[in-house]
Design a protein around this motif. Structure first.
Motif, PDB file in Angstrom:
ATOM      1  N   MET A   1     -14.381 -10.977 -10.824  1.00 14.44           N
ATOM      2  CA  MET A   1     -13.661  -9.899 -11.662  1.00 14.44           C
ATOM      3  C   MET A   1     -13.999  -8.380 -11.352  1.00 14.44           C
TER       4      MET A   1
ATOM      5  N   SER B   1      -5.105  -6.467 -16.079  1.00 13.19           N
ATOM      6  CA  SER B   1      -6.257  -6.841 -16.854  1.00 13.19           C
ATOM      7  C   SER B   1      -7.020  -5.805 -17.410  1.00 13.19           C
TER       8      SER B   1
ATOM      9  N   GLU C   1      -9.994  -6.713 -20.050  1.00 14.07           N
ATOM     10  CA  GLU C   1     -11.120  -7.416 -19.406  1.00 14.07           C
ATOM     11  C   GLU C   1     -12.060  -6.332 -18.824  1.00 14.07           C
ATOM     12  N   HIS C   2     -11.444  -5.070 -18.633  1.00 13.99           N
ATOM     13  CA  HIS C   2     -12.426  -3.966 -18.041  1.00 13.99           C
ATOM     14  C   HIS C   2     -12.639  -2.706 -18.848  1.00 13.99           C
TER      15      HIS C   2
ATOM     16  N   SER D   1      -8.257  -2.269 -27.229  1.00  9.04           N
ATOM     17  CA  SER D   1      -9.558  -2.699 -27.617  1.00  9.04           C
ATOM     18  C   SER D   1     -10.386  -1.716 -28.765  1.00  9.04           C
TER      19      SER D   1
END
Length: 112
Positions: free
Chosen positions: A1, A30, A33-34, A64
């Motif tokens: 990833m 993504s 996720e980061h 997030s």
């Protein structure tokens, strides 16, 4: 990833516009996720205004709670583009804390 993140970020730093856009799109898929890495890059980047805007857009797209402090801080930015991406990110986050940050910024006239 991490390889995907590093590759995409490297693409976003290239001179070729299409390569930059491709890198952005790769990260957009993504972003959640980061988010930590995106925040770190946003805070490090000082030279490339367009890249800073894209990073903030990606931070907001992550939706997030980790992004709240960065997005809320940009509501006070003198840079209209960064403020705009912060507003969009907070609206997308749509938590009580995000709505409160937006309400306060509107109440004090920082944003409309």
């Amino acid at each position: 990833m991490a390889d995907t993140f590093d590759t995409a970020l490297g693409m976003m730093r290239r001179a070729d516009r299409q390569t930059r856009e491709d890198g952005f799109q790769l990260l957009l898929a993504s972003a959640a996720e980061h988010v930590g890495e995106l925040i770190a890059e946003f805070e490090r980047e000082t030279e490339d205004h367009g890249l800073r805007c894209w990073l903030l857009e990606l931070i907001g797209a992550a939706a997030s709670p980790e992004a709240l402090p960065v997005l809320a801080a940009q509501l006070d930015s003198p840079d209209e583009a960064l403020r705009s991406w912060a507003i969009r990110g907070l609206e997308r986050l749509n938590t009580p804390e995000a709505r409160t940050a937006l309400w306060r910024a509107r109440a004090n006239g920082t944003i409309t």
